[in-house]
Design an enzyme around this catalytic site. Structure first.
Site, short mmCIF file in Angstrom:
data_model
loop_
_atom_site.label_atom_id
_atom_site.label_comp_id
_atom_site.label_asym_id
_atom_site.label_seq_id
_atom_site.Cartn_x
_atom_site.Cartn_y
_atom_site.Cartn_z
N GLY A 635 0.82 -1.19 0.00
CA GLY A 635 0.00 0.00 0.00
C GLY A 635 0.85 1.24 0.00
O GLY A 635 2.07 1.19 0.23
N GLY A 637 0.81 5.04 1.56
CA GLY A 637 0.17 6.04 2.41
C GLY A 637 0.61 7.43 1.99
O GLY A 637 1.43 7.59 1.09
N GLY A 638 0.05 8.39 2.65
CA GLY A 638 0.37 9.77 2.32
C GLY A 638 1.83 10.10 2.58
O GLY A 638 2.40 10.98 1.94
N PHE A 639 2.45 9.38 3.48
CA PHE A 639 3.81 9.75 3.87
C PHE A 639 4.82 8.64 3.63
O PHE A 639 5.92 8.68 4.11
CB PHE A 639 3.83 10.14 5.35
CG PHE A 639 2.91 11.28 5.60
CD1 PHE A 639 3.32 12.59 5.37
CD2 PHE A 639 1.61 11.05 6.01
CE1 PHE A 639 2.44 13.63 5.56
CE2 PHE A 639 0.75 12.11 6.22
CZ PHE A 639 1.15 13.40 5.99
N GLY A 640 4.38 7.62 2.91
CA GLY A 640 5.33 6.57 2.63
C GLY A 640 4.62 5.28 2.29
O GLY A 640 3.39 5.22 2.21
N VAL A 642 3.68 1.16 2.57
CA VAL A 642 3.34 0.16 3.57
C VAL A 642 3.79 -1.19 3.03
O VAL A 642 3.54 -1.52 1.86
CB VAL A 642 1.82 0.15 3.84
CG1 VAL A 642 1.49 -0.85 4.93
CG2 VAL A 642 1.35 1.54 4.22
N ASP A 754 -11.10 11.86 11.41
CA ASP A 754 -10.87 11.51 10.01
C ASP A 754 -11.55 10.19 9.66
O ASP A 754 -10.94 9.28 9.09
CB ASP A 754 -9.36 11.45 9.73
CG ASP A 754 -9.06 11.62 8.24
OD1 ASP A 754 -9.96 12.09 7.49
OD2 ASP A 754 -7.94 11.27 7.83
#
Ligand SMILES: *[C@@H]1O[C@H](CO)[C@@H](O)[C@H](O)[C@H]1NC(C)=O
Ligand SMILES: *[C@@H]1O[C@H](CO)[C@@H](O)[C@H](O)[C@H]1NC(C)=O
Ligand SMILES: *[C@@H]1O[C@H](CO)[C@@H](O)[C@H](O)[C@H]1NC(C)=O
Ligand SMILES: *[C@@H]1O[C@H](CO)[C@@H](O)[C@H](O)[C@H]1NC(C)=O
Length: 960
Positions: A635, A637-640, A642, A754
């Site tokens: 996956g 993510g917004g910051f890196g 997975v 969120d």
């Protein structure tokens, strides 16, 4: 124990239905008391309904038959006891008429079983006399509400209607039945005309030969029509001619304790009587003569005896269509005439007569035998009047006689009960878990009263069998009962969301038909039986076992996915529009501060149990090892990225790497991190550990095999089957549970901020967990709102009130959850493309859905992927309507998460009932719960919509 003449009590005020106590002045011989639910030593069960448990007694009027309380026979907790009230507490009433058990509450609207009595330890196919008696006596002080009318069922078939019009009348019904199982149930059915009650219930074992017409397929119901000169409505007569005395013979004069009443005055008849014993061995038990047939009617003047009966127009309501035995025109009567010559005839005398029924000769030149009883049985067809004539033959020197008679109607037992193995298993399960629901009488039959949570298959020739059992969220405690294993036809067993403990038993693997077994969300422990795992492996069984904390191997693994399906295995990340916060940074900073022993935050905190420090710490090298050098990206993510990893014990994990460092570490953020690490709930994704190794930051989460909900609903890469409505409801309920926990069980309460489909992760068996607490915020316990400097969240999900006012409350999560619910219903994203005036544009899902719903158009709202008939329409309406309420403005109008949870639970029940009908296939349906639209949801809909709902629920009842 020589039979003595019965002393009788003479009643001055005469009521034709009044039962008078027959006192028999013979020392009573104590009979062994029957154990609860079982026969006593003479093969009887004698129940005095409504007396206190433990209050049995020996009844004088029957030479000491032992009457017992009904507690051991009636379903636990069903009904209440009451005593009759003055002036009806007449001392001369037999004791069993002084109390009743009544069954309030059931049957609002549709007919429903009020309560059932189960008579046990019988012989399957044996013959039993069953007698139910009713004496109102103003027990409820509501005499003005008479008449009280309710139905009586014998097994699963309707027996009769009890119409109580007089407070001081005794209504007695007798039937001869042959139960297919080793138990027989008698049920009182509320038909909306008053509270059913009962005074007494008797069962008598009969010698097999005496009523051969009673079979498993048909019962004999003693005719219950009034004759003008008889005192009771039941039609079993003897001809002991009453002068001033009134006698009812029963036990011990009748070894089966049948009630024989006098035929009543008839001036054209007289009686002939003998004091000699009459041999009844050919008609009864061979245990002695009976006084009942020692007297006979004979014409006072003439050569014939005539009598007649007619079925009254109101003869019972037409049988329910499902029993299919036609109108009253199809009535069959069984007439039993008892004869014994009571006079020694001189050799030149003869008593010979023809027996004619409706003018046709039944038997010619019949001659009763001296002091030896015989019975002549005749079947009579059809409604209307029937005339029986006993006519002396021309060569007879004596007129005809008649010693006794009975008239039964023959009632087909068209409705077939559940097969006894299934039925007994269900009764054992009900007992073990103390289940109430509507679980009375037979589990599957009649169809209209089938137990909630069951799906049965019916056939016209075989007993019903159980194909599905849903005991989800039923507060089950203790071990998985062995009786489940007796449900050999069961295909679907849902025991989820209970508190079942102990190991998963092996017998579950031996259930031959089982296709789906849901044990998730219990307290089961130990390992999973290998046979069960194998069934799951080879695809013959869907096994759900998630959320059992002490189950050491859930048998599922996060299999590395092919490149194409990478997105399925994902860990959600926040994509906030404003503040970008990262949990792992918090963890790192906390750790750093702690190392530096400068952590005043920790020192000052009264509850420093931050699991961040209990959680495992990984080095970067560890991470390389467990992810096989970051081989499998699952996956983004917004910051890196997975990555999939496996811990030493083989359990799969999701490793979320942070590609850039952040120095954001203010106090508020630290607090948020602390909150996250202390929340533990089965519907919140859990953190396993973290990594802070130089610049490498990472979080290690439990692996969620099912990916996130957004992908699952709309992911083009997803190869999984579309979610069913039932699965969607479970996901909604799980997520709502997780949020409710944040709002209500955390101290201070937490607001997720969120909530969205991307942040709802699914396990392999579709258990949902809320993920990504990057924006999660605590709000001071006593304040309802919390002002934040900068609203955060995701477009499309964000509460406009919060956005405009910066005032945060848990109702902002409720708003976002409303959007999630709409996505589950519609399968559509928060922004729906529509054709506008100036071309293509987007509207918010809620606006679109509200518009469609106001047109009553549920079909176009519901996700087509669920399939046209693949959902319970009522529950879809309810969820859609709930979703819109979650988005109300102002926010105080929105329900709390606890309300949302409760409503979703109801919806799940509606859908589960429907799904199980469907799942069972076979064209059967349990028409029980589909029209249970809650009042609240109906209120919210227009009348036209309600009309439509009703139509839909009618359609639901039809066979599929
Ligand atoms: C009950 O009996 C009364 C009196 O015979 C009669 O008027 C009434 O219609 C009966 N009710 C039912 C439901 O059979
Ligand atoms: C008929 O019955 C009455 C009342 O029981 C009795 O007194 C009388 O003796 C009987 N008659 C005959 C002929 O037995
Ligand atoms: C009983 O019936 C059988 C056969 O019908 C007959 O032979 C016998 O004599 C009868 N016994 C009595 C006591 O009447
Ligand atoms: C018997 O019948 C005859 C002829 O019908 C009649 O004259 C006589 O009065 C009757 N006796 C009685 C007791 O009814």
């Amino acid at each position: 124990m020589a039979p003595a003449a019965a002393a009788t009590v003479h009643r001055l005020h005469r009521h034709r239905l009044r039962l008078l106590l027959m006192l028999i002045c013979v020392a009573s011989s104590e009979l062994v008391a029957g154990v609860h639910g079982q026969l006593d030593s003479v093969g009887f069960i004698s129940i005095d309904c409504g007396i206190a448990d433990g209050g049995g007694y020996s009844d004088e009027s029957t030479h000491g038959l032992r009457y017992v309380p009904d507690a051991g026979f009636v379903d636990a907790g069903a009904g209440l006891n009451a005593g009759i009230n003055p002036p009806y507490t007449d001392r001369n009433m037999a004791e069993r008429y002084l109390t009743v058990r009544y069954f309030p509450g059931a049957g609002a609207g549709a007919a429903a079983r009020g309560g059932c009595y189960t008579l046990r330890q019988l012989s399957p196919g044996g013959r039993y006399l069953v007698r139910a008696s009713f004496y109102y006596g103003n027990y409820d002080g509501a005499i003005s509400r008479l008449p009280v009318v309710f139905d009586l069922h014998l097994g699963v078939n309707r027996w009769t209607t009890v119409n109580v019009t007089a407070p001081d009348a005794t209504y007695i019904f007798e039937a001869v039945a042959s139960p297919p199982a080793d138990f027989l149930q008698v049920c009182l059915v509320n038909i909306g005309m008053g509270t059913p009650f009962i005074s007494g219930l008797d069962l008598r074992s009969l010698k097999a030969e005496i009523y051969p017409e009673a079979t498993v397929k048909q019962s004999l119901l003693l005719l219950n029509h009034d004759r003008p000169t008889a005192r009771f409505a039941f039609n079993r007569y003897q001809f002991w001619r009453p002068a001033t005395d009134y006698k009812i013979f029963r036990y011990p004069y009748d070894p089966y304790d049948r009630l024989w009443q006098p035929y009543g005055d008839d001036s054209s008849w007289t009686n002939v009587t003998t004091t000699a014993a009459v041999d009844v061995s050919n008609i009864s038990r061979s245990d002695g003569p009976s006084p009942i047939l020692r007297s006979a009617a004979t014409p006072a003047n003439g050569t014939r005896l005539d009598f007649s009966w007619s079925s009254p127009e109101d003869d019972d309501r037409p049988p329910s269509p499902s029993t299919g035995n036609g109108s009253s025109g199809g009535i069959t009567y069984l007439l039993l005439l008892y004869f014994a010559e009571v006079q020694r005839l001189p050799s030149d005398a003869a008593r010979l007569f023809d027996i004619l029924v409706d003018g046709a000769a039944g038997q010619r030149r019949y001659a009763p035998k001296y002091l030896s009883a015989e019975v002549v049985r005749t079947t009579v067809q059809g409604a209307g009047q029937h005339v029986v004539s006993l006519v002396a033959t021309p060569d007879s020197t004596l007129p005809p006689i008649l010693n006794g008679l009975e008239i039964y109607s023959v009632q087909p037992m068209a409705e077939l009960a559940t097969n006894s193995r299934d039925a007994k298993a269900m009764m054992a399960i009900r007992e073990k878990y103390e289940l109430k629901k509507n679980w009375m009488g037979d589990p599957c039959a009649p169809k209209a009263f089938a137990w909630h949570g069951l799906n049965c298959s019916y056939s016209s020739s075989d007993p019903a069998w159980i194909t599905a059992l849903n005991l989800s969220s039923s507060v089950l405690n203790g071990a998985v009962d062995i009786s489940f294993g007796d449900l050999k036809s069961l295909q679907y067993l849902d025991l989820s969301n209970n508190s079942l403990s102990g190991p998963i038993p092996d017998f579950l693997a031996q259930m031959p038909a089982l296709k789906l077994l849901d044990l998730s969300s219990n307290k089961l422990s130990g390992s999973i039986p290998p046979d069960l795992l194998q069934k799951r492996q080879n695809g013959s069984l869907v096994l759900r076992i998630g959320n059992n904390a002490n189950l050491c191997d859930d048998g599922s693994t996060c299999q590395p996915k092919s490149k194409r399906s990478k997105r399925i295995l994902a860990i959600a990340t926040a994509a906030p529009i404003a503040v970008a916060t990262l949990l792992f940074v918090a963890a790192v900073v906390i750790l750093q501060r702690r190392r530096n022993k400068q952590d005043t935050w920790m020192a000052n905190n009264t509850r420093p149990r931050s699991n961040v420090f209990k959680n495992r710490q990984f080095t970067y090298k560890d991470l390389k090892l467990i992810t096989a050098n970051f081989k499998e990206e699952i996956g983004q993510g917004g910051f890196g990225s997975v990555f999939l990893g496996y811990l030493e014990d083989g359990s799969p994990v999701a490793v979320k790497m942070c590609s850039k460092t952040s120095s954001q570490g203010d106090k508020e953020f630290l607090a948020e991190a602390q909150h996250l690490t202390r929340v533990h709930h089965r519907n919140l994704v859990s953190l396993i550990g973290y990594c802070k190794d130089k610049k490498h930051l990472a979080l290690v989460y439990e692996c969620m095999q099912g990916g996130n909900l957004e992908d699952r609903l709309r992911g083009e890469a997803s190869t999984a089957a579309p979610l069913t409505w039932h699965e969607r409801l479970k996901i909604a309920l799980d997520s709502a549970n997780g949020l409710e926990y944040l709002h209500k069980s955390c101290q201070p309460p937490l607001i997720h901020r969120d909530v969205k489909t991307r942040n709802i992760l699914l396990s392999g068996d579709l258990e949902a967990k809320i993920a990504d607490f990057g924006l999660t915020k605590a709000f001071a316990g006593d304040l309802m709102t919390h002002v934040t400097t900068q609203p955060a969240g995701t477009l499309g999900y964000m509460d406009p009130e919060y956005y405009n006012t910066c005032r945060l409350s848990e109702k902002s999560d409720v708003y976002s959850f409303g959007v999630v619910l709409l996505e589950l219903v519609t399968g559509r994203p928060p922004a729906v493309p529509v054709a506008g005036d100036d071309g293509e544009m987007s509207v918010h899902l809620a606006v679109w859905a509200r518009q469609k719903l106001s047109e009553g158009d549920i079909e176009s709202v519901a996700d087509a992927a669920m399939g046209g008939a693949g959902y319970d329409v009522n529950s879809v309406w309810k969820v859609a309507e709930l979703a819109l309420r979650c988005k109300e403005l102002p926010s105080r109008e929105r329900p709390a998460m606890a309300d949302v949870v409760a409503e979703l639970r109801e919806c799940l029940e509606l859908e589960a009932a429907r799904a199980m009908r469907w799942y069972g296939g076979g064209g059967s349906s349990c028409s029980t719960t589909t029209n249970n639209v809650s009042a609240a949801s109906v209120d919210a809909l227009s009348e036209a919509q309600v009309g439509e709902l009703k139509q839909d629920s009618v359609l639901e009842l039809g066979p599929r």
